[in-house]
Design an enzyme around this catalytic site. Structure first.
Site, mmCIF file in Angstrom:
data_model
loop_
_atom_site.group_PDB
_atom_site.id
_atom_site.type_symbol
_atom_site.label_atom_id
_atom_site.label_comp_id
_atom_site.label_asym_id
_atom_site.label_seq_id
_atom_site.Cartn_x
_atom_site.Cartn_y
_atom_site.Cartn_z
ATOM 1 N N ASN A 1 0.805 -1.232 0.000
ATOM 2 C CA ASN A 1 0.000 0.000 0.000
ATOM 3 C C ASN A 1 0.834 1.276 0.000
ATOM 4 O O ASN A 1 0.431 2.277 -0.601
ATOM 5 C CB ASN A 1 -0.927 -0.013 1.231
ATOM 6 C CG ASN A 1 -1.495 1.352 1.527
ATOM 7 O OD1 ASN A 1 -2.405 1.837 0.855
ATOM 8 N ND2 ASN A 1 -0.941 2.022 2.544
ATOM 9 N N TYR B 1 5.476 9.207 -10.560
ATOM 10 C CA TYR B 1 4.301 8.541 -9.986
ATOM 11 C C TYR B 1 3.588 7.708 -11.057
ATOM 12 O O TYR B 1 3.266 6.539 -10.846
ATOM 13 C CB TYR B 1 3.365 9.592 -9.383
ATOM 14 C CG TYR B 1 2.240 9.007 -8.555
ATOM 15 C CD1 TYR B 1 2.498 8.356 -7.346
ATOM 16 C CD2 TYR B 1 0.917 9.097 -8.980
ATOM 17 C CE1 TYR B 1 1.472 7.821 -6.587
ATOM 18 C CE2 TYR B 1 -0.114 8.566 -8.226
ATOM 19 C CZ TYR B 1 0.164 7.933 -7.030
ATOM 20 O OH TYR B 1 -0.856 7.393 -6.290
ATOM 21 N N LYS C 1 3.196 3.672 -11.043
ATOM 22 C CA LYS C 1 1.875 3.044 -10.891
ATOM 23 C C LYS C 1 1.523 2.229 -12.128
ATOM 24 O O LYS C 1 0.921 1.165 -12.033
ATOM 25 C CB LYS C 1 0.806 4.107 -10.593
ATOM 26 C CG LYS C 1 0.945 4.725 -9.202
ATOM 27 C CD LYS C 1 0.792 3.674 -8.083
ATOM 28 C CE LYS C 1 0.804 4.298 -6.703
ATOM 29 N NZ LYS C 1 0.698 3.295 -5.620
ATOM 30 N N THR D 1 -7.081 11.491 2.059
ATOM 31 C CA THR D 1 -5.974 11.072 2.928
ATOM 32 C C THR D 1 -4.922 12.182 2.905
ATOM 33 O O THR D 1 -4.950 13.055 2.022
ATOM 34 C CB THR D 1 -5.314 9.769 2.426
ATOM 35 O OG1 THR D 1 -4.625 10.068 1.204
ATOM 36 C CG2 THR D 1 -6.330 8.665 2.180
HETATM 37 P P1 NAD Z 1 -0.542 8.599 2.713
HETATM 38 O O1 NAD Z 1 0.572 9.503 2.333
HETATM 39 O O2 NAD Z 1 -1.648 9.142 3.536
HETATM 40 O O3 NAD Z 1 0.026 7.299 3.422
HETATM 41 C C1 NAD Z 1 1.119 6.592 2.886
HETATM 42 C C2 NAD Z 1 1.839 5.867 3.995
HETATM 43 O O4 NAD Z 1 2.979 5.203 3.415
HETATM 44 C C3 NAD Z 1 2.377 6.820 5.090
HETATM 45 O O5 NAD Z 1 2.033 6.333 6.366
HETATM 46 C C4 NAD Z 1 3.881 6.788 4.855
HETATM 47 O O6 NAD Z 1 4.661 7.006 6.024
HETATM 48 C C5 NAD Z 1 4.076 5.375 4.297
HETATM 49 N N1 NAD Z 1 5.362 5.245 3.607
HETATM 50 C C6 NAD Z 1 5.899 6.099 2.701
HETATM 51 N N2 NAD Z 1 7.147 5.697 2.375
HETATM 52 C C7 NAD Z 1 7.391 4.570 3.085
HETATM 53 C C8 NAD Z 1 8.524 3.714 3.179
HETATM 54 N N3 NAD Z 1 9.647 3.936 2.493
HETATM 55 N N4 NAD Z 1 8.448 2.624 4.001
HETATM 56 C C9 NAD Z 1 7.313 2.402 4.723
HETATM 57 N N5 NAD Z 1 6.232 3.203 4.687
HETATM 58 C C10 NAD Z 1 6.271 4.275 3.863
HETATM 59 O O7 NAD Z 1 -1.121 8.030 1.323
HETATM 60 P P2 NAD Z 1 -2.481 7.253 0.966
HETATM 61 O O8 NAD Z 1 -3.366 8.158 0.215
HETATM 62 O O9 NAD Z 1 -2.989 6.513 2.143
HETATM 63 O O10 NAD Z 1 -1.883 6.255 -0.117
HETATM 64 C C11 NAD Z 1 -1.873 4.853 0.023
HETATM 65 C C12 NAD Z 1 -1.695 4.276 -1.362
HETATM 66 O O11 NAD Z 1 -2.832 4.640 -2.171
HETATM 67 C C13 NAD Z 1 -0.467 4.774 -2.121
HETATM 68 O O12 NAD Z 1 0.106 3.695 -2.823
HETATM 69 C C14 NAD Z 1 -1.030 5.782 -3.107
HETATM 70 O O13 NAD Z 1 -0.239 5.893 -4.246
HETATM 71 C C15 NAD Z 1 -2.373 5.134 -3.403
HETATM 72 N N6 NAD Z 1 -3.380 6.037 -3.935
HETATM 73 C C16 NAD Z 1 -3.733 7.160 -3.256
HETATM 74 C C17 NAD Z 1 -4.729 7.972 -3.774
HETATM 75 C C18 NAD Z 1 -5.211 9.194 -3.037
HETATM 76 O O14 NAD Z 1 -5.954 9.980 -3.629
HETATM 77 N N7 NAD Z 1 -4.876 9.379 -1.776
HETATM 78 C C19 NAD Z 1 -5.350 7.638 -4.987
HETATM 79 C C20 NAD Z 1 -4.960 6.488 -5.653
HETATM 80 C C21 NAD Z 1 -3.976 5.685 -5.113
#
Ligand code: NAD
Length: 253
Positions: free
Chosen positions: A102, A167, A171, A202
Site C-alpha cells: 500500500n 508517480y 503506478k 488522505t
Molecule cells: P498517505 O501519504 O496518507 O500514506 C502513505 C503511507 O505510506 C504513510 O504512512 C507513509 O509514512 C508510508 N510510507 C511512505 N514511504 C514509506 C517507506 N519507504 N516505508 C514504509 N512506509 C512508507 O497516502 P495514501 O493516500 O494513504 O496512499 C496509500 C496508497 O494509495 C499509495 O500507494 C497511493 O499511491 C495510493 N493512492 C492514493 C490515492 C489518493 O488519492 N490518496 C489515490 C490512488 C492511489
C-alpha cells in the site's frame, strides 16, 4: 463437486477468518483503514511504516477496540531490512497470509525539475518495494499453498496528468507487475490483485493540495472495504484487477 464440498471450499477460502496481514504504509490514510477493515474481519494485522509512532498509535487504537494489531518500524526501500522483517514475522507468527503493498509517495514537479534522487526514491517506494516484499513472502505462501498479495495502484496507471511523471511510471509499472505476479503466483495457489483507486481523502492529497475540494474525493474506507471484499472471495475465484472511484473526481472518466 458436491454442495457439501463447495461449502467446505468456501469455509477454507477465508484468509480473513484469522490469519496474518502485513500492510505497508499502515500508519495512516488508506493503509490505516485497511488495517482496521482486516482487523475487524478477524485478522492479526501488522502495520509496517517509516512513521513508526503513528503506526503504533493506529495499532493501539485497534487493540483498544478489541482487535489484533501491531506496528512494525520498516523502510520498505531497504531490501535487506524487508527480507529480515519478513523472516522474523514468519518465524514468530507462523506465516503471512496477506500482503498489502500500500505505501506510496509522489512529488508534484515537472520532469526537468525533478532530481534523479527524487525519481529514485519514488520508484524505490512505489515499484521496487512491492517487488521486494512480494519476492520475500511468495516462497512462504507457496509452501503453505495459499496467500494473497494486493497491490494498491491508482488511476495514475490508466491516464496521465502533468507534474507526476515518476508517480505515473511507477503506478503503470505496478499494475504491470501485479498482473505478471498474478500469472506466476496462481500456479502455486497464491492470489494477486491490483486495486486501482481514484482520489481519496488522505494526507497524500489533502496535505499537498489544501485547496482541493474534499467533496470530490472518496473516503479511504470505501477502498479498504473493497480490499476486504477482494480477499473474501471463495478459494476458486480471484479478482486480478478492480477499480474504485469517487463519483465526482475527474481523474478517470
Ligand atoms: P498517505 O501519504 O496518507 O500514506 C502513505 C503511507 O505510506 C504513510 O504512512 C507513509 O509514512 C508510508 N510510507 C511512505 N514511504 C514509506 C517507506 N519507504 N516505508 C514504509 N512506509 C512508507 O497516502 P495514501 O493516500 O494513504 O496512499 C496509500 C496508497 O494509495 C499509495 O500507494 C497511493 O499511491 C495510493 N493512492 C492514493 C490515492 C489518493 O488519492 N490518496 C489515490 C490512488 C492511489
Amino acid at each position: 463437486m458436491t454442495t457439501e464440498q463447495i461449502g467446505t471450499q468456501r469455509q477454507h477460502s477465508g484468509e480473513l477468518d484469522a490469519g496474518i496481514a502485513l500492510v505497508t504504509g499502515g500508519a495512516r490514510g488508506l493503509g490505516a483503514e485497511i488495517c482496521r477493515e482486516l482487523a475487524a474481519a478477524g485478522m492479526h494485522v501488522v502495520a509496517a511504516d517509516v512513521l513508526f509512532d503513528l503506526a503504533r498509535d493506529t495499532c493501539d487504537q485497534l487493540v483498544a477496540d478489541g482487535y489484533e494489531a501491531e506496528a512494525l518500524r520498516l523502510d520498505i526501500t531497504d531490501a535487506p531490512a524487508v527480507d529480515q522483517a519478513i523472516k522474523a514475522l514468519v518465524a514468530r507468527l507462523g506465516g503471512i497470509d496477506v500482503l498489502i503493498n500500500n505505501a506510496g509517495i509522489d512529488k508534484t514537479v515537472a520532469i526537468d525539475e525533478m532530481t534523479v534522487e527524487e525519481w529514485d526514491r519514488i520508484t524505490a517506494v512505489n515499484l521496487r518495494a512491492p517487488y521486494v516484499l512480494s519476492r520475500a513472502v511468495l516462497p512462504h505462501m507457496r509452501d503453505r499453498g495459499h496467500g494473497h498479495i494486493v497491490n494498491i495502484v491508482s488511476t495514475a496507471a490508466k491516464r496521465a496528468w502533468a507534474n507526476a511523471s515518476a508517480y505515473h511510471a511507477t503506478k503503470w509499472g505496478l499494475l504491470g507487475f501485479s498482473h505478471a505476479l498474478h500469472v506466476e503466483a496462481r500456479e502455486v495457489g497464491v492470489k494477486v490483485t491490483a486495486v486501482v483507486a481514484g482520489g481519496m481523502r488522505t494526507p497524500f492529497l489533502l496535505d499537498r493540495f489544501p485547496d482541493l475540494d474534499p467533496g470530490l474525493l472518496q473516503d479511504p474506507r470505501n477502498v479498504a472495504q473493497t480490499v476486504r471484499f477482494v480477499l473474501s472471495q471463495p478459494a476458486e475465484t480471484v479478482i486480478p484487477e478492480v477499480m474504485v472511484l469517487p463519483m465526482r473526481e475527474t481523474s478517470w472518466p
